[in-house]
Design an enzyme around this catalytic site. Sequence first.
Site, PDB file in Angstrom:
ATOM      1  N   ASP A  14     -79.393 -33.976 -28.496  1.00  0.00           N
ATOM      2  CA  ASP A  14     -78.849 -35.261 -28.937  1.00  0.00           C
ATOM      3  C   ASP A  14     -79.783 -35.945 -29.939  1.00  0.00           C
ATOM      4  O   ASP A  14     -80.991 -35.723 -29.931  1.00  0.00           O
ATOM      5  CB  ASP A  14     -78.636 -36.166 -27.703  1.00  0.00           C
ATOM      6  CG  ASP A  14     -77.742 -37.356 -28.015  1.00  0.00           C
ATOM      7  OD1 ASP A  14     -76.892 -37.251 -28.931  1.00  0.00           O
ATOM      8  OD2 ASP A  14     -77.888 -38.395 -27.346  1.00  0.00           O
ATOM      9  N   GLY A  15     -79.173 -36.776 -30.788  1.00  0.00           N
ATOM     10  CA  GLY A  15     -79.943 -37.594 -31.724  1.00  0.00           C
ATOM     11  C   GLY A  15     -79.850 -37.151 -33.182  1.00  0.00           C
ATOM     12  O   GLY A  15     -80.536 -37.716 -34.037  1.00  0.00           O
ATOM     13  N   GLY A  17     -77.385 -37.573 -35.367  1.00  0.00           N
ATOM     14  CA  GLY A  17     -76.824 -38.622 -36.215  1.00  0.00           C
ATOM     15  C   GLY A  17     -77.859 -39.699 -36.512  1.00  0.00           C
ATOM     16  O   GLY A  17     -78.033 -40.129 -37.664  1.00  0.00           O
ATOM     17  N   TRP A  19     -81.059 -39.388 -36.368  1.00  0.00           N
ATOM     18  CA  TRP A  19     -82.111 -38.796 -37.207  1.00  0.00           C
ATOM     19  C   TRP A  19     -81.716 -38.922 -38.684  1.00  0.00           C
ATOM     20  O   TRP A  19     -82.529 -39.301 -39.525  1.00  0.00           O
ATOM     21  CB  TRP A  19     -82.299 -37.326 -36.823  1.00  0.00           C
ATOM     22  CG  TRP A  19     -83.382 -36.603 -37.569  1.00  0.00           C
ATOM     23  CD1 TRP A  19     -84.680 -36.454 -37.176  1.00  0.00           C
ATOM     24  CD2 TRP A  19     -83.251 -35.925 -38.834  1.00  0.00           C
ATOM     25  NE1 TRP A  19     -85.369 -35.720 -38.125  1.00  0.00           N
ATOM     26  CE2 TRP A  19     -84.518 -35.383 -39.141  1.00  0.00           C
ATOM     27  CE3 TRP A  19     -82.203 -35.721 -39.724  1.00  0.00           C
ATOM     28  CZ2 TRP A  19     -84.749 -34.660 -40.302  1.00  0.00           C
ATOM     29  CZ3 TRP A  19     -82.430 -35.009 -40.885  1.00  0.00           C
ATOM     30  CH2 TRP A  19     -83.700 -34.484 -41.163  1.00  0.00           C
ATOM     31  N   ARG A  27     -74.784 -38.362 -41.208  1.00  0.00           N
ATOM     32  CA  ARG A  27     -74.808 -37.756 -39.878  1.00  0.00           C
ATOM     33  C   ARG A  27     -74.743 -36.232 -40.003  1.00  0.00           C
ATOM     34  O   ARG A  27     -75.408 -35.508 -39.265  1.00  0.00           O
ATOM     35  CB  ARG A  27     -73.625 -38.250 -39.038  1.00  0.00           C
ATOM     36  CG  ARG A  27     -73.717 -39.734 -38.656  1.00  0.00           C
ATOM     37  CD  ARG A  27     -72.548 -40.135 -37.761  1.00  0.00           C
ATOM     38  NE  ARG A  27     -72.531 -39.343 -36.541  1.00  0.00           N
ATOM     39  CZ  ARG A  27     -73.284 -39.607 -35.473  1.00  0.00           C
ATOM     40  NH1 ARG A  27     -74.079 -40.647 -35.453  1.00  0.00           N
ATOM     41  NH2 ARG A  27     -73.217 -38.838 -34.410  1.00  0.00           N
ATOM     42  N   ASN A  62     -66.472 -34.729 -27.907  1.00  0.00           N
ATOM     43  CA  ASN A  62     -66.849 -34.914 -29.313  1.00  0.00           C
ATOM     44  C   ASN A  62     -65.665 -34.840 -30.281  1.00  0.00           C
ATOM     45  O   ASN A  62     -65.798 -35.217 -31.453  1.00  0.00           O
ATOM     46  CB  ASN A  62     -67.939 -33.907 -29.731  1.00  0.00           C
ATOM     47  CG  ASN A  62     -69.308 -34.195 -29.135  1.00  0.00           C
ATOM     48  OD1 ASN A  62     -70.112 -33.288 -28.914  1.00  0.00           O
ATOM     49  ND2 ASN A  62     -69.617 -35.464 -28.876  1.00  0.00           N
ATOM     50  N   ARG A  65     -64.736 -37.976 -32.427  1.00  0.00           N
ATOM     51  CA  ARG A  65     -65.518 -38.434 -33.585  1.00  0.00           C
ATOM     52  C   ARG A  65     -64.663 -38.388 -34.849  1.00  0.00           C
ATOM     53  O   ARG A  65     -63.620 -37.733 -34.869  1.00  0.00           O
ATOM     54  CB  ARG A  65     -66.754 -37.557 -33.731  1.00  0.00           C
ATOM     55  CG  ARG A  65     -67.669 -37.721 -32.540  1.00  0.00           C
ATOM     56  CD  ARG A  65     -68.994 -37.068 -32.770  1.00  0.00           C
ATOM     57  NE  ARG A  65     -69.886 -37.315 -31.645  1.00  0.00           N
ATOM     58  CZ  ARG A  65     -71.189 -37.175 -31.696  1.00  0.00           C
ATOM     59  NH1 ARG A  65     -71.770 -36.790 -32.816  1.00  0.00           N
ATOM     60  NH2 ARG A  65     -71.929 -37.406 -30.632  1.00  0.00           N
ATOM     61  N   ARG A 182     -82.842 -33.498 -22.189  1.00  0.00           N
ATOM     62  CA  ARG A 182     -82.021 -34.237 -23.143  1.00  0.00           C
ATOM     63  C   ARG A 182     -82.939 -34.901 -24.152  1.00  0.00           C
ATOM     64  O   ARG A 182     -83.812 -35.698 -23.774  1.00  0.00           O
ATOM     65  CB  ARG A 182     -81.153 -35.301 -22.473  1.00  0.00           C
ATOM     66  CG  ARG A 182     -80.270 -36.016 -23.510  1.00  0.00           C
ATOM     67  CD  ARG A 182     -79.272 -36.972 -22.913  1.00  0.00           C
ATOM     68  NE  ARG A 182     -78.382 -37.458 -23.974  1.00  0.00           N
ATOM     69  CZ  ARG A 182     -77.083 -37.683 -23.831  1.00  0.00           C
ATOM     70  NH1 ARG A 182     -76.508 -37.481 -22.675  1.00  0.00           N
ATOM     71  NH2 ARG A 182     -76.352 -38.099 -24.847  1.00  0.00           N
ATOM     72  N   ARG A 188     -78.483 -39.813 -19.889  1.00  0.00           N
ATOM     73  CA  ARG A 188     -77.163 -39.522 -19.318  1.00  0.00           C
ATOM     74  C   ARG A 188     -76.976 -38.014 -19.320  1.00  0.00           C
ATOM     75  O   ARG A 188     -77.606 -37.296 -20.088  1.00  0.00           O
ATOM     76  CB  ARG A 188     -76.012 -40.030 -20.185  1.00  0.00           C
ATOM     77  CG  ARG A 188     -75.959 -41.377 -20.635  1.00  0.00           C
ATOM     78  CD  ARG A 188     -74.556 -41.608 -21.233  1.00  0.00           C
ATOM     79  NE  ARG A 188     -74.607 -41.461 -22.671  1.00  0.00           N
ATOM     80  CZ  ARG A 188     -75.069 -42.400 -23.482  1.00  0.00           C
ATOM     81  NH1 ARG A 188     -75.521 -43.535 -23.014  1.00  0.00           N
ATOM     82  NH2 ARG A 188     -75.076 -42.186 -24.784  1.00  0.00           N
TER      83      ARG A 188
END
Length: 232
Positions: A14-15, A17, A19, A27, A62, A65, A182, A188
């Site tokens: 995760d992360g 977008g 970043w 993204r 997802n 999106r 994660r 989460r």
Amino acid sequence: MYQRTPNHVAIIMDGNGRWGKKRRLSRSEGHYAGAKRMEDVIDASIELGIKVLTLYAFSSENWSRPSDEVNYLMDLPVKFFKKKLPEFMRRNIQIRISGNTAPLPDKTREVLARVVASTENNTGIVVNFAFNYGGRGDIIHAAKALIEEVRSGKISKDEMTEERMEQLLYTGDLPSPDIIIRTGGEKRISNFLLWQSAESELYFSDVYFPDFTGELLAEAVGRQPVNSYLSG
Ligand code: IPE
Ligand code: IPE
Ligand code: MG
């Protein structure tokens, strides 16, 4: 650094977008950087002696999106595997997919099927991509298969065991993850490996996935208490 290496490490990547946003990039550029980083994480996992690496690449949630982003995420495995398949063969890496591939665009589904079939007999690390994966969907899918086995008389109702159920999950014969990592700062599970994580250690890193180096993976895995391997 650590005394025993976990058999199965699973990562919620995760992360991507955020970043991209932090660097004033899109993204999608974050997702591209995440895919590049995945190559390092696979290399580090081999060096660390990890036997199974599960990578959460696209969740069943997802799809909600923006369509441009979903399209990009469907194209990414096509590019990634076309580039990497010869290397995966050379390095004896087995690729698996956990998730429902039926709704994927043809080109994505075809590439995934080809990579899985080509690497099926490789005996090195198993890299299992969770793609269009959701833990609840996984459990329902396995439950339906289990009921069908009872209905058809293949097994009796008493043989509806945790072990049989587990074999029918998308992760099939893979061991349960020892640790779920994660990245990206959120704490989460996001519908990942709900059944399989019953006994897993959870490890959260604030680092966005495109910055998650092999060293950080080693650190995450090194934090594993040695005891957790001794009993199992
Ligand atoms: C994870 O990164 C990759 C996928 C879900 C495909 P995100 O895209 O969720 O990145 P953030 O969480 O928005 O930063
Ligand atoms: C989890 O990340 C899914 C993947 C990394 C593929 P998300 O960014 O989609 O999860 P939420 O929306 O924060 O729960
Ligand atoms: Mg996210």
